[in-house]
Design an enzyme around this catalytic site. Sequence first.
Site, mmCIF file in Angstrom:
data_model
loop_
_atom_site.group_PDB
_atom_site.id
_atom_site.type_symbol
_atom_site.label_atom_id
_atom_site.label_comp_id
_atom_site.label_asym_id
_atom_site.label_seq_id
_atom_site.Cartn_x
_atom_site.Cartn_y
_atom_site.Cartn_z
ATOM 1 N N THR A 91 -22.689 -5.549 17.115
ATOM 2 C CA THR A 91 -21.529 -4.855 16.515
ATOM 3 C C THR A 91 -20.263 -5.117 17.322
ATOM 4 O O THR A 91 -19.186 -4.662 16.944
ATOM 5 C CB THR A 91 -21.753 -3.323 16.426
ATOM 6 N N ASN B 279 -33.709 0.139 18.876
ATOM 7 C CA ASN B 279 -32.615 -0.366 19.732
ATOM 8 C C ASN B 279 -32.213 0.650 20.806
ATOM 9 O O ASN B 279 -32.155 0.316 21.989
ATOM 10 C CB ASN B 279 -31.401 -0.701 18.858
ATOM 11 N N TYR C 92 -29.574 9.218 14.786
ATOM 12 C CA TYR C 92 -28.707 8.730 15.863
ATOM 13 C C TYR C 92 -28.671 9.729 17.014
ATOM 14 O O TYR C 92 -28.930 9.392 18.172
ATOM 15 C CB TYR C 92 -27.286 8.476 15.315
HETATM 16 N N1 LIG Z 1 -17.044 5.723 19.540
HETATM 17 C C1 LIG Z 1 -17.377 7.017 19.584
HETATM 18 O O1 LIG Z 1 -16.676 7.876 19.039
HETATM 19 C C2 LIG Z 1 -18.619 7.453 20.327
HETATM 20 C C3 LIG Z 1 -18.894 8.826 20.408
HETATM 21 C C4 LIG Z 1 -20.031 9.253 21.115
HETATM 22 C C5 LIG Z 1 -20.858 8.313 21.728
HETATM 23 N N2 LIG Z 1 -20.599 6.984 21.609
HETATM 24 C C6 LIG Z 1 -21.508 6.021 22.254
HETATM 25 O O2 LIG Z 1 -20.742 5.141 23.062
HETATM 26 C C7 LIG Z 1 -21.330 3.840 23.064
HETATM 27 C C8 LIG Z 1 -20.289 2.822 22.661
HETATM 28 O O3 LIG Z 1 -19.795 3.122 21.369
HETATM 29 P P1 LIG Z 1 -18.707 2.197 20.661
HETATM 30 O O4 LIG Z 1 -17.945 3.027 19.721
HETATM 31 O O5 LIG Z 1 -18.010 1.413 21.698
HETATM 32 O O6 LIG Z 1 -19.679 1.246 19.795
HETATM 33 P P2 LIG Z 1 -19.583 -0.325 19.548
HETATM 34 O O7 LIG Z 1 -20.495 -0.596 18.396
HETATM 35 O O8 LIG Z 1 -18.175 -0.761 19.464
HETATM 36 O O9 LIG Z 1 -20.221 -0.921 20.888
HETATM 37 C C9 LIG Z 1 -21.598 -1.022 21.131
HETATM 38 C C10 LIG Z 1 -21.860 -2.400 21.749
HETATM 39 O O10 LIG Z 1 -23.255 -2.528 22.089
HETATM 40 C C11 LIG Z 1 -23.716 -3.813 21.688
HETATM 41 N N3 LIG Z 1 -25.170 -3.705 21.491
HETATM 42 C C12 LIG Z 1 -25.842 -2.908 20.632
HETATM 43 N N4 LIG Z 1 -27.163 -3.081 20.759
HETATM 44 C C13 LIG Z 1 -27.350 -4.001 21.754
HETATM 45 C C14 LIG Z 1 -28.487 -4.584 22.366
HETATM 46 N N5 LIG Z 1 -29.737 -4.287 21.984
HETATM 47 N N6 LIG Z 1 -28.290 -5.486 23.344
HETATM 48 C C15 LIG Z 1 -27.046 -5.821 23.755
HETATM 49 N N7 LIG Z 1 -25.924 -5.290 23.224
HETATM 50 C C16 LIG Z 1 -26.077 -4.402 22.216
HETATM 51 C C17 LIG Z 1 -22.931 -4.126 20.435
HETATM 52 O O11 LIG Z 1 -22.861 -5.517 20.141
HETATM 53 C C18 LIG Z 1 -21.545 -3.550 20.792
HETATM 54 O O12 LIG Z 1 -20.725 -4.511 21.434
HETATM 55 C C19 LIG Z 1 -22.530 3.910 22.127
HETATM 56 O O13 LIG Z 1 -23.687 4.081 22.911
HETATM 57 C C20 LIG Z 1 -22.244 5.134 21.276
HETATM 58 O O14 LIG Z 1 -23.433 5.719 20.817
HETATM 59 C C21 LIG Z 1 -19.494 6.528 20.920
HETATM 60 O O1 LIG Z 2 -13.030 8.712 5.681
HETATM 61 C C1 LIG Z 2 -13.234 9.735 6.360
HETATM 62 C C2 LIG Z 2 -13.885 9.671 7.626
HETATM 63 C C3 LIG Z 2 -14.102 10.855 8.306
HETATM 64 N N1 LIG Z 2 -13.704 12.043 7.779
HETATM 65 C C4 LIG Z 2 -13.920 13.289 8.516
HETATM 66 O O2 LIG Z 2 -13.265 13.176 9.757
HETATM 67 C C5 LIG Z 2 -13.981 13.861 10.772
HETATM 68 C C6 LIG Z 2 -14.257 12.898 11.906
HETATM 69 O O3 LIG Z 2 -15.171 11.914 11.437
HETATM 70 P P1 LIG Z 2 -15.553 10.625 12.282
HETATM 71 O O4 LIG Z 2 -16.495 9.822 11.445
HETATM 72 O O5 LIG Z 2 -14.306 9.970 12.768
HETATM 73 O O6 LIG Z 2 -16.283 11.212 13.557
HETATM 74 P P2 LIG Z 2 -17.544 12.195 13.636
HETATM 75 O O7 LIG Z 2 -17.002 13.526 14.000
HETATM 76 O O8 LIG Z 2 -18.422 12.127 12.460
HETATM 77 O O9 LIG Z 2 -18.391 11.468 14.766
HETATM 78 C C7 LIG Z 2 -18.153 11.608 16.116
HETATM 79 O O10 LIG Z 2 -18.879 12.715 16.573
HETATM 80 C C8 LIG Z 2 -20.281 12.602 16.400
HETATM 81 C C9 LIG Z 2 -20.881 13.891 16.877
HETATM 82 O O11 LIG Z 2 -21.184 14.676 15.777
HETATM 83 C C10 LIG Z 2 -20.795 11.401 17.157
HETATM 84 O O12 LIG Z 2 -20.632 11.590 18.541
HETATM 85 C C11 LIG Z 2 -20.066 10.146 16.703
HETATM 86 O O13 LIG Z 2 -20.472 9.028 17.496
HETATM 87 C C12 LIG Z 2 -18.576 10.344 16.845
HETATM 88 O O14 LIG Z 2 -17.876 9.235 16.333
HETATM 89 C C13 LIG Z 2 -15.258 14.383 10.107
HETATM 90 O O15 LIG Z 2 -15.073 15.706 9.781
HETATM 91 C C14 LIG Z 2 -15.382 13.547 8.833
HETATM 92 O O16 LIG Z 2 -15.994 14.229 7.772
HETATM 93 C C15 LIG Z 2 -13.066 12.109 6.556
HETATM 94 O O17 LIG Z 2 -12.710 13.177 6.087
HETATM 95 N N2 LIG Z 2 -12.850 10.952 5.886
#
Ligand SMILES: NC(=O)c1ccc[n+]([C@@H]2O[C@H](COP(=O)([O-])OP(=O)(O)OC[C@H]3O[C@@H](n4cnc5c(N)ncnc54)[C@H](O)[C@@H]3O)[C@@H](O)[C@H]2O)c1
Ligand SMILES: O=c1ccn([C@@H]2O[C@H](COP(=O)(O)OP(=O)(O)O[C@H]3O[C@H](CO)[C@H](O)[C@H](O)[C@H]3O)[C@@H](O)[C@H]2O)c(=O)[nH]1
Length: 332
Positions: free
Chosen positions: A36, A89, A138
């Site tokens: 990703t 994964n 997840y």
């Molecule tokens: N973005 C958010 O809002 C958010 C919120 C809470 C937690 N997280 C956690 O933070 C981390 C990063 O999130 P992100 O938004 O940067 O996601 P992202 O998808 O941008 O990054 C994840 C990366 O991991 C790599 N990857 C996945 N599986 C792999 C594997 N088996 N081997 C090697 N590489 C692999 C993907 O290619 C990607 O580059 C994740 O673990 C996610 O669960 C993100």
């Molecule tokens: O097109 C959209 C997309 C999102 N939302 C709303 O916007 C809020 C935020 O949504 P996001 O998808 O941006 O984020 P989440 O709150 O669902 O998810 C975040 O919080 C989660 C915990 O519940 C996980 O940690 C996840 O990785 C992190 O991105 C939510 O109420 C969702 O319903 C909309 O109304 N329209």
Amino acid sequence: MSNYLVTGGAGYVGSVVAQHLLEAGHAVTVLDNLSTGFRQAVPAGATFIEGDLRDAHRWLDATYDAVLHFAAFSQVGESVQQPEKYWTNNVGGTMALLAAMRTAGVRRLVFSSTAATYGEPVNTPIAETDPTAPTSPYGATKLAVDHMITGEAAAHGLAAVSLRYFNVAGAYGSHGERHDPESHLIPLVLQVAQGRRDAISVYGDDYPTPDGTCVRDYLHVADLAEAHLLAVAAARPGEHLICNLGNGNGFSVREVIETVRKVTGHPVPEVTAARRDGDPAVLVASARTAIDRLGWRPTRTDLADIIADAWAFARATTSPDGPGPAGGTSQR
Ligand SMILES: NC(=O)c1ccc[n+]([C@@H]2O[C@H](COP(=O)([O-])OP(=O)(O)OC[C@H]3O[C@@H](n4cnc5c(N)ncnc54)[C@H](O)[C@@H]3O)[C@@H](O)[C@H]2O)c1
Ligand SMILES: O=c1ccn([C@@H]2O[C@H](COP(=O)(O)OP(=O)(O)O[C@H]3O[C@H](CO)[C@H](O)[C@H](O)[C@H]3O)[C@@H](O)[C@H]2O)c(=O)[nH]1
């Protein structure tokens, strides 16, 4: 100077943290299978290994001081459709990583956990001592990994910190959010402002919140990155510290949309849609543990500033010049 392995460093959060580690003078190797993530996101100055987490033993050796572990699948909706993909994964990958770390004698870990481990909250703001009852595969995989790390610390002396992020947003220079397909609110609303989408769907306006839309705690990705640098230094052998990361301020979906209109100066049409399955009404963090134990202080807490950084990144990545050349130096 320390030597760090960053799994998932071609992704959104991992690339921003890798950039911060490099700026602090550390050596960084990114391990990412680009499932990703994007090759261009790997920061210049990092060594890049295109490889899978499950083969971490091929590259991990005692020269690393710590692992910062971001690699995972993270789409809540997809995890409901394909739970096996997430267990394999996120849990299988981390199990392989922990085994490789044990063999190599690398005894320090920072892990990306999530607010999704709590499920529907029983308190606001949410503390780490609150019940964990994830409502998606997840969240369940991330909670399982947290439990695995607790055991590894107790049995084998790992020094570990899990950081439970709430809603990560914003960008850091040329590093920002690029999920495909995008499912997160702020980048989607910005696509509407850019004219790349007709309207933003508001998923439910009948929640028990002031304007009826869901409330979330949006945290700037650079503040999040700083917490990782503090966490890797604060980890203690035999202890697994778990810290929520958020600003403690909630903003509704409608407040986010209105702020995007103000920051970008563009119209953002919205349509009210059905609720999205599994969305709690309010998710706001108590980051007391991170503040007390890590000495963390988020400084970019203004929603308009967070959105302005995300807007600058969105415009740069969709400009005719594109996101720029590949960063980092490939190994092998
Ligand atoms: N973005 C958010 O809002 C958010 C919120 C809470 C937690 N997280 C956690 O933070 C981390 C990063 O999130 P992100 O938004 O940067 O996601 P992202 O998808 O941008 O990054 C994840 C990366 O991991 C790599 N990857 C996945 N599986 C792999 C594997 N088996 N081997 C090697 N590489 C692999 C993907 O290619 C990607 O580059 C994740 O673990 C996610 O669960 C993100
Ligand atoms: O097109 C959209 C997309 C999102 N939302 C709303 O916007 C809020 C935020 O949504 P996001 O998808 O941006 O984020 P989440 O709150 O669902 O998810 C975040 O919080 C989660 C915990 O519940 C996980 O940690 C996840 O990785 C992190 O991105 C939510 O109420 C969702 O319903 C909309 O109304 N329209």
